[in-house]
Scaffold this motif. Structure first.
Motif, PDB file in Angstrom:
ATOM      1  N   PRO A  41       0.849  -1.197   0.000  1.00 16.68           N
ATOM      2  CA  PRO A  41       0.000   0.000   0.000  1.00 16.68           C
ATOM      3  C   PRO A  41       0.885   1.247   0.000  1.00 16.68           C
ATOM      4  CG  PRO A  41      -0.201  -1.216   2.090  1.00 16.68           C
ATOM      5  CD  PRO A  41       0.757  -1.966   1.229  1.00 16.68           C
ATOM      6  N   ALA A  42       0.372   2.352  -0.460  1.00 20.29           N
ATOM      7  CA  ALA A  42       1.123   3.607  -0.491  1.00 20.29           C
ATOM      8  C   ALA A  42       1.623   3.957   0.906  1.00 20.29           C
ATOM      9  CB  ALA A  42       0.247   4.718  -1.044  1.00 20.29           C
ATOM     10  N   GLY A  43       2.866   4.422   0.993  1.00 16.59           N
ATOM     11  CA  GLY A  43       3.446   4.850   2.254  1.00 16.59           C
ATOM     12  C   GLY A  43       3.917   3.736   3.160  1.00 16.59           C
ATOM     13  N   ASP A  44       3.986   2.513   2.666  1.00  9.23           N
ATOM     14  CA  ASP A  44       4.381   1.365   3.488  1.00  9.23           C
ATOM     15  C   ASP A  44       5.864   1.451   3.877  1.00  9.23           C
ATOM     16  OD1 ASP A  44       3.439  -1.539   4.299  1.00  9.23           O
ATOM     17  OD2 ASP A  44       5.459  -1.724   3.455  1.00  9.23           O
ATOM     18  N   ALA A  45       6.158   1.292   5.163  1.00  6.58           N
ATOM     19  CA  ALA A  45       7.531   1.401   5.673  1.00  6.58           C
ATOM     20  C   ALA A  45       8.429   0.282   5.148  1.00  6.58           C
ATOM     21  CB  ALA A  45       7.528   1.392   7.205  1.00  6.58           C
ATOM     22  N   ALA A  46       7.904  -0.920   5.024  1.00  8.57           N
ATOM     23  CA  ALA A  46       8.705  -2.038   4.517  1.00  8.57           C
ATOM     24  C   ALA A  46       9.080  -1.811   3.052  1.00  8.57           C
ATOM     25  CB  ALA A  46       7.959  -3.358   4.683  1.00  8.57           C
ATOM     26  N   ALA A  47       8.185  -1.215   2.284  1.00 12.17           N
ATOM     27  CA  ALA A  47       8.479  -0.902   0.886  1.00 12.17           C
ATOM     28  C   ALA A  47       9.616   0.110   0.804  1.00 12.17           C
ATOM     29  CB  ALA A  47       7.234  -0.378   0.175  1.00 12.17           C
ATOM     30  N   GLU A  48       9.578   1.106   1.670  1.00 16.78           N
ATOM     31  CA  GLU A  48      10.654   2.101   1.710  1.00 16.78           C
ATOM     32  C   GLU A  48      11.979   1.452   2.103  1.00 16.78           C
ATOM     33  OE1 GLU A  48      12.792   5.480   1.287  1.00 16.78           O
ATOM     34  OE2 GLU A  48      10.742   5.132   0.615  1.00 16.78           O
ATOM     35  N   GLN A  49      11.935   0.533   3.064  1.00 15.53           N
ATOM     36  CA  GLN A  49      13.148  -0.176   3.478  1.00 15.53           C
ATOM     37  C   GLN A  49      13.715  -0.995   2.306  1.00 15.53           C
ATOM     38  OE1 GLN A  49      12.612  -2.866   6.792  1.00 15.53           O
ATOM     39  NE2 GLN A  49      14.765  -3.414   6.845  1.00 15.53           N
ATOM     40  N   GLN A  50      12.849  -1.689   1.552  1.00 18.36           N
ATOM     41  CA  GLN A  50      13.314  -2.485   0.409  1.00 18.36           C
ATOM     42  C   GLN A  50      13.916  -1.581  -0.659  1.00 18.36           C
ATOM     43  OE1 GLN A  50      12.940  -6.256   0.108  1.00 18.36           O
ATOM     44  NE2 GLN A  50      14.735  -5.440  -0.937  1.00 18.36           N
ATOM     45  N   ARG A  51      13.308  -0.434  -0.883  1.00 20.48           N
ATOM     46  CA  ARG A  51      13.819   0.549  -1.837  1.00 20.48           C
ATOM     47  C   ARG A  51      15.226   1.002  -1.431  1.00 20.48           C
ATOM     48  NH1 ARG A  51       9.842   4.067  -1.080  1.00 20.48           N
ATOM     49  NH2 ARG A  51       8.368   2.784  -2.199  1.00 20.48           N
ATOM     50  N   LYS A  52      15.426   1.260  -0.150  1.00 19.92           N
ATOM     51  CA  LYS A  52      16.738   1.699   0.340  1.00 19.92           C
ATOM     52  C   LYS A  52      17.786   0.594   0.195  1.00 19.92           C
ATOM     53  CE  LYS A  52      15.115   5.212   3.543  1.00 19.92           C
ATOM     54  NZ  LYS A  52      14.932   5.621   4.935  1.00 19.92           N
ATOM     55  N   ILE A  53      17.403  -0.640   0.470  1.00 15.75           N
ATOM     56  CA  ILE A  53      18.318  -1.776   0.303  1.00 15.75           C
ATOM     57  C   ILE A  53      18.745  -1.866  -1.160  1.00 15.75           C
ATOM     58  CG2 ILE A  53      18.457  -4.314   0.300  1.00 15.75           C
ATOM     59  CD1 ILE A  53      16.581  -4.219   2.812  1.00 15.75           C
ATOM     60  N   TYR A  54      17.799  -1.724  -2.061  1.00 11.84           N
ATOM     61  CA  TYR A  54      18.094  -1.790  -3.494  1.00 11.84           C
ATOM     62  C   TYR A  54      19.068  -0.667  -3.878  1.00 11.84           C
ATOM     63  CZ  TYR A  54      17.520  -1.854  -8.531  1.00 11.84           C
ATOM     64  OH  TYR A  54      17.779  -1.896  -9.880  1.00 11.84           O
ATOM     65  N   GLN A  55      18.768   0.549  -3.475  1.00 14.10           N
ATOM     66  CA  GLN A  55      19.594   1.696  -3.841  1.00 14.10           C
ATOM     67  C   GLN A  55      20.996   1.612  -3.242  1.00 14.10           C
ATOM     68  OE1 GLN A  55      16.968   4.791  -2.473  1.00 14.10           O
ATOM     69  NE2 GLN A  55      15.795   4.803  -4.381  1.00 14.10           N
ATOM     70  N   ALA A  56      21.102   1.126  -2.007  1.00 13.87           N
ATOM     71  CA  ALA A  56      22.407   1.015  -1.347  1.00 13.87           C
ATOM     72  C   ALA A  56      23.291  -0.055  -1.994  1.00 13.87           C
ATOM     73  CB  ALA A  56      22.217   0.711   0.138  1.00 13.87           C
ATOM     74  N   SER A  57      22.679  -0.976  -2.715  1.00 12.30           N
ATOM     75  CA  SER A  57      23.416  -2.070  -3.351  1.00 12.30           C
ATOM     76  C   SER A  57      23.324  -1.978  -4.872  1.00 12.30           C
ATOM     77  CB  SER A  57      22.862  -3.407  -2.870  1.00 12.30           C
ATOM     78  OG  SER A  57      22.914  -3.483  -1.466  1.00 12.30           O
ATOM     79  N   ALA A  58      23.264  -0.770  -5.383  1.00  9.40           N
ATOM     80  CA  ALA A  58      23.026  -0.556  -6.818  1.00  9.40           C
ATOM     81  C   ALA A  58      24.056  -1.262  -7.698  1.00  9.40           C
ATOM     82  CB  ALA A  58      23.000   0.938  -7.121  1.00  9.40           C
ATOM     83  N   ALA A  59      25.320  -1.254  -7.299  1.00  6.01           N
ATOM     84  CA  ALA A  59      26.352  -1.888  -8.137  1.00  6.01           C
ATOM     85  C   ALA A  59      26.114  -3.389  -8.260  1.00  6.01           C
ATOM     86  CB  ALA A  59      27.739  -1.609  -7.566  1.00  6.01           C
ATOM     87  N   GLY A  60      25.836  -4.047  -7.154  1.00  2.00           N
ATOM     88  CA  GLY A  60      25.572  -5.483  -7.174  1.00  2.00           C
ATOM     89  C   GLY A  60      24.287  -5.819  -7.906  1.00  2.00           C
TER      90      GLY A  60
END
Length: 134
Positions: A41-60
């Motif tokens: 759902p919009a504004g979900d904290a877990a979705a934001e956490q997954q987005r950050k994990i993805y961005q922090a590991s962009a090279a991999g």
């Protein structure tokens, strides 16, 4: 007789495969990328956490041809993705879709980059990619 049955089976399969009226936005990525799909759902904290994990590991992620797609909200693309994955969008879910279009992994909690990389690196297609890169 065997050839006839094989022909009928192939034609039936092709008819079923092309009979989908709504193509998924994921279809264009098949055989090109692995897709990490976040449904929430919009504004979900877990979705934001997954987005950050993805961005922090962009090279991999890039090395493994993993792209991020989100099915959040009520737009047609989000609905089509949720339908393709049989997800309702009422709660957080994350899916790893292989290059072949099949769901390789799903979770109701954010996935760490290490977990994603281990799963992808164990896939036969990825192992072949790594072998060819040497």
């Amino acid at each position: 007789m065997r050839v006839r049955n094989l022909t009928i089976g192939l034609l039936t399969g092709m008819t079923l495969m092309t009979g989908h009226s709504e193509a998924s936005p994921l279809d264009d990525l098949r055989w090109k990328n692995r897709v990490l799909v976040v449904v929430a759902p919009a504004g979900d904290a877990a979705a934001e956490q997954q987005r950050k994990i993805y961005q922090a590991s962009a090279a991999g992620m890039s090395e493994r041809a993993i792209v991020l797609r989100e099915a959040v909200g009520d737009g047609d693309p989000a609905r089509q993705i949720r339908s393709r994955l049989s997800a309702d969008g009422q709660r957080f879910q994350v899916f790893l879709i292989g290059k072949d279009g099949h769901t390789a992994l799903s979770s109701d909690k954010p996935l760490s980059a290490d977990h994603l990389f281990a799963k992808v690196d164990a896939m036969p297609m990825r192992r072949d990619e790594m072998r060819r890169a040497r």
